[in-house]
Structure formats: structure tokens, C-alpha cells
Scaffold this active site. Sequence first.
Site, mmCIF file in Angstrom:
data_model
loop_
_atom_site.group_PDB
_atom_site.id
_atom_site.type_symbol
_atom_site.label_atom_id
_atom_site.label_comp_id
_atom_site.label_asym_id
_atom_site.label_seq_id
_atom_site.Cartn_x
_atom_site.Cartn_y
_atom_site.Cartn_z
ATOM 1 N N ASP A 1 -4.368 -6.842 -10.431
ATOM 2 C CA ASP A 1 -3.813 -7.983 -9.672
ATOM 3 C C ASP A 1 -2.507 -8.481 -10.304
ATOM 4 O O ASP A 1 -1.534 -8.765 -9.605
ATOM 5 C CB ASP A 1 -4.821 -9.146 -9.643
ATOM 6 C CG ASP A 1 -5.941 -8.901 -8.653
ATOM 7 O OD1 ASP A 1 -5.879 -7.900 -7.909
ATOM 8 O OD2 ASP A 1 -6.884 -9.707 -8.621
ATOM 9 N N ASP B 1 5.230 1.995 -2.417
ATOM 10 C CA ASP B 1 3.808 2.159 -2.796
ATOM 11 C C ASP B 1 3.720 2.482 -4.291
ATOM 12 O O ASP B 1 4.414 3.391 -4.784
ATOM 13 C CB ASP B 1 3.212 3.304 -1.960
ATOM 14 C CG ASP B 1 1.723 3.467 -2.181
ATOM 15 O OD1 ASP B 1 0.950 3.114 -1.274
ATOM 16 O OD2 ASP B 1 1.334 3.961 -3.256
ATOM 17 N N ILE B 2 2.890 1.731 -4.998
ATOM 18 C CA ILE B 2 2.737 1.973 -6.446
ATOM 19 C C ILE B 2 1.985 3.297 -6.637
ATOM 20 O O ILE B 2 0.973 3.533 -5.984
ATOM 21 C CB ILE B 2 1.962 0.818 -7.117
ATOM 22 C CG1 ILE B 2 2.676 -0.508 -6.853
ATOM 23 C CG2 ILE B 2 1.815 1.068 -8.610
ATOM 24 C CD1 ILE B 2 1.910 -1.739 -7.331
ATOM 25 N N LYS C 1 19.019 -5.281 6.384
ATOM 26 C CA LYS C 1 19.783 -5.442 7.618
ATOM 27 C C LYS C 1 21.263 -5.151 7.384
ATOM 28 O O LYS C 1 21.784 -5.453 6.301
ATOM 29 C CB LYS C 1 19.648 -6.882 8.124
ATOM 30 C CG LYS C 1 18.257 -7.214 8.567
ATOM 31 C CD LYS C 1 17.977 -8.690 8.523
ATOM 32 C CE LYS C 1 17.488 -9.112 7.184
ATOM 33 N NZ LYS C 1 17.135 -10.499 7.054
ATOM 34 N N HIS D 1 -9.648 -4.859 -12.637
ATOM 35 C CA HIS D 1 -9.076 -5.400 -11.406
ATOM 36 C C HIS D 1 -8.097 -6.551 -11.677
ATOM 37 O O HIS D 1 -7.077 -6.691 -10.999
ATOM 38 C CB HIS D 1 -10.225 -5.871 -10.501
ATOM 39 C CG HIS D 1 -9.938 -5.686 -9.063
ATOM 40 N ND1 HIS D 1 -9.411 -6.683 -8.295
ATOM 41 C CD2 HIS D 1 -10.088 -4.610 -8.253
ATOM 42 C CE1 HIS D 1 -9.254 -6.221 -7.065
ATOM 43 N NE2 HIS D 1 -9.663 -4.980 -7.008
ATOM 44 N N GLU E 1 -1.649 -1.718 -2.435
ATOM 45 C CA GLU E 1 -0.490 -1.634 -3.343
ATOM 46 C C GLU E 1 0.773 -1.233 -2.596
ATOM 47 O O GLU E 1 1.671 -0.625 -3.128
ATOM 48 C CB GLU E 1 -0.823 -0.698 -4.513
ATOM 49 C CG GLU E 1 -0.714 0.789 -4.311
ATOM 50 C CD GLU E 1 -1.697 1.411 -3.304
ATOM 51 O OE1 GLU E 1 -2.273 0.694 -2.473
ATOM 52 O OE2 GLU E 1 -1.822 2.644 -3.345
ATOM 53 N N ASN F 1 -6.452 0.067 -12.079
ATOM 54 C CA ASN F 1 -7.699 -0.690 -11.871
ATOM 55 C C ASN F 1 -8.840 -0.074 -12.684
ATOM 56 O O ASN F 1 -9.587 -0.789 -13.350
ATOM 57 C CB ASN F 1 -8.092 -0.660 -10.395
ATOM 58 C CG ASN F 1 -7.389 -1.727 -9.586
ATOM 59 O OD1 ASN F 1 -6.977 -2.749 -10.133
ATOM 60 N ND2 ASN F 1 -7.248 -1.499 -8.308
HETATM 61 N N1 GTP Z 1 -6.357 -4.993 -8.339
HETATM 62 C C1 GTP Z 1 -6.262 -4.790 -7.047
HETATM 63 N N2 GTP Z 1 -6.432 -3.550 -6.551
HETATM 64 C C2 GTP Z 1 -6.314 -3.348 -5.216
HETATM 65 C C3 GTP Z 1 -6.021 -4.387 -4.337
HETATM 66 N N3 GTP Z 1 -5.939 -3.876 -3.073
HETATM 67 C C4 GTP Z 1 -6.204 -2.559 -3.186
HETATM 68 N N4 GTP Z 1 -6.414 -2.225 -4.484
HETATM 69 C C5 GTP Z 1 -6.719 -0.914 -5.044
HETATM 70 O O1 GTP Z 1 -5.590 -0.085 -4.928
HETATM 71 C C6 GTP Z 1 -6.050 1.257 -5.074
HETATM 72 C C7 GTP Z 1 -5.278 2.150 -4.159
HETATM 73 O O2 GTP Z 1 -5.607 3.424 -4.495
HETATM 74 P P1 GTP Z 1 -5.170 4.710 -3.666
HETATM 75 O O3 GTP Z 1 -4.985 4.323 -2.205
HETATM 76 O O4 GTP Z 1 -6.110 5.794 -3.977
HETATM 77 O O5 GTP Z 1 -3.739 5.044 -4.161
HETATM 78 P P2 GTP Z 1 -3.167 5.312 -5.601
HETATM 79 O O6 GTP Z 1 -4.213 5.359 -6.669
HETATM 80 O O7 GTP Z 1 -2.061 4.328 -5.818
HETATM 81 O O8 GTP Z 1 -2.580 6.757 -5.461
HETATM 82 P P3 GTP Z 1 -1.270 7.222 -4.725
HETATM 83 O O9 GTP Z 1 -0.910 6.139 -3.730
HETATM 84 O O10 GTP Z 1 -1.628 8.493 -4.051
HETATM 85 O O11 GTP Z 1 -0.226 7.398 -5.767
HETATM 86 C C8 GTP Z 1 -7.556 1.246 -4.809
HETATM 87 O O12 GTP Z 1 -8.228 1.501 -6.014
HETATM 88 C C9 GTP Z 1 -7.818 -0.187 -4.345
HETATM 89 O O13 GTP Z 1 -9.072 -0.647 -4.800
HETATM 90 C C10 GTP Z 1 -5.851 -5.697 -4.875
HETATM 91 O O14 GTP Z 1 -5.585 -6.685 -4.175
HETATM 92 N N5 GTP Z 1 -5.968 -5.849 -6.217
#
Ligand code: GTP
Length: 240
Positions: A137, A120-121, A169, A133, A162, A128
Site C-alpha cells: 500500500d 503498471d508496476i 493533452k 500488504h 497497481e 506484497n
Molecule cells: N498492497 C496492495 N496490493 C494490491 C492492491 N490492489 C491490488 N493489489 C495486488 O496487486 C497484485 C497485482 O499482481 P499481478 O496482477 O499478478 O501483477 P504483477 O505482480 O504486478 O505482475 P506484472 O503486472 O505482470 O508485472 C496482486 O497481488 C494484488 O493483490 C492494493 O490496493 N494494495
Amino acid sequence: MRASIFWCMALPIWYYSLFGLRKGFYFSALVMALSAAILFTRADTNLYMPYRTLFNFSLVYIAIWLVCHLYEVQRRKVSSFLHSLALQDALTGVCNRHALENDFALIQKQFIHIHMLLIDIDRFKNINDKFGHDIGDAVLITVANILGQSKQVQEVYRLGGEEFIILLKNMDHQQVSEEAEKIRQAIEDETFHSHQEDIKLTVSIGISSLQPEQEFNDFLRAADEKLYQAKREGRNKVCF
Ligand SMILES: Nc1nc2c(ncn2[C@@H]2O[C@H](COP(=O)(O)OP(=O)(O)OP(=O)(O)O)[C@@H](O)[C@H]2O)c(=O)[nH]1
């Protein structure tokens, strides 16, 4: 007899729809050869009749056969395109969750030692919010590419947002930890680009080890718990 053989012209339609491209082709060729031989030997005694009948029959048969063949080729292309769409993540081009569940069902039957890396990023929302956005992406695409570069990684799956998954395996605890650490380091070392400034990123990784008879959802939940442990402990971390 000669008239009834013209019904053979309909056979390629049946063969292609029942047996598919390869068998359809061979069966159609066989029917054409047999029908042509019968027509030729049983034709009228008139000198030109066998040739004329044979020519007309062959012409119509080949035309029907060609249409069936081209239709089946096209149908296969569309079907494999739809299949790949159904299993692919539209943004990054890696496999999606549906593909992951399919592959897991197969891998589970073939291997005993399977590990799941849930990647997970960290603080992706900030990317974003700050850069937009589109850059978010582009970052997701680059991360997916980096994950796929390891020799140990056969397939990268995007779970959504993300979050990415890799299945390893036949590797022991030590090897899996080293592989996860390599991935974490590779992302940390990468510089991502936006119009305004360079971006540095980290990922947190949770790892679970498949238990005997464990269901996919429980396997995923175990990796998720470890991922949240990594997040709680400050991110940019691997938790097993
Ligand atoms: N650009 C882009 N953003 C996305 C996509 N899918 C989800 N997101 C964004 O990914 C973000 C995920 O944020 P959070 O779940 O709060 O997690 P985070 O900011 O990485 O924080 P932690 O996981 O706690 O470190 C949200 O802002 C979503 O809008 C996508 O396909 N493209």
C-alpha cells in the site's frame, strides 16, 4: 395585512431549498427588509406597537433564516465531501476510474490531441508477498505521488490494483514519449522503504493516442495492448 406578513417567515425555507445558499441569502434578506418596512409603516398608531411588532417579527424571522442558512451550509459540506469520496481513490488519494471517465468526456470536447499513459508496476505481487500488504500500500501511495510531480500531469488516476493512468493533452508523439520515459526513469530511480530492506521498482507503460470519435473503452484497450507489449518485451519499458 400585518398578520399575512408573518407568512413571510416561511420564505427562507423555500428560498434556500429552491435557490441554494447565495440566492437564498439575498432573497431572504430582501424579504426581511420589505416585510419590516411594510410592518413598520402599517403598524398601529400606538407609539410602541410598530417597534414591538417589528422587533418580534425580526427576531423570529432571523432565527428561521439562521437555521435555514446553517442547514444549507452543512448540506453543501456533506454533499461536496460525498462527491469527492465518489471520485477519489481511497488509498492513494488520486482520482479513481469514475473521475477518469467524467474527465475524459470533458477533455475530449476541448482537445484534439489526447494521449493515455497506462502505467503498471512490474511484479507488484512480489512486493506484497515478500514485504506484506501494508508495504504494498505504501508503495502504491509513493508511486501515485511521483506520477503527480510532473508539470505536464494535471491529474493522476488509479484504475485499480497497481495500474495508474495519466492523460496528456496537446502534446505530440515525441513529447509524449519523452514524458513517459521521464516517468519510467523517476520510478526506477526511486528507492522505496520497508522495515527489512530497501526496495527498487520499475513500471511498464503503454501509450495510446485518441482517434477521432473513439470511445473511452477503446482508447483504454489500445493503451492496455501497448502495456502488455511492454510486459512481454521484458518490462521496465515504454510502448507506443
Ligand atoms: N498492497 C496492495 N496490493 C494490491 C492492491 N490492489 C491490488 N493489489 C495486488 O496487486 C497484485 C497485482 O499482481 P499481478 O496482477 O499478478 O501483477 P504483477 O505482480 O504486478 O505482475 P506484472 O503486472 O505482470 O508485472 C496482486 O497481488 C494484488 O493483490 C492494493 O490496493 N494494495
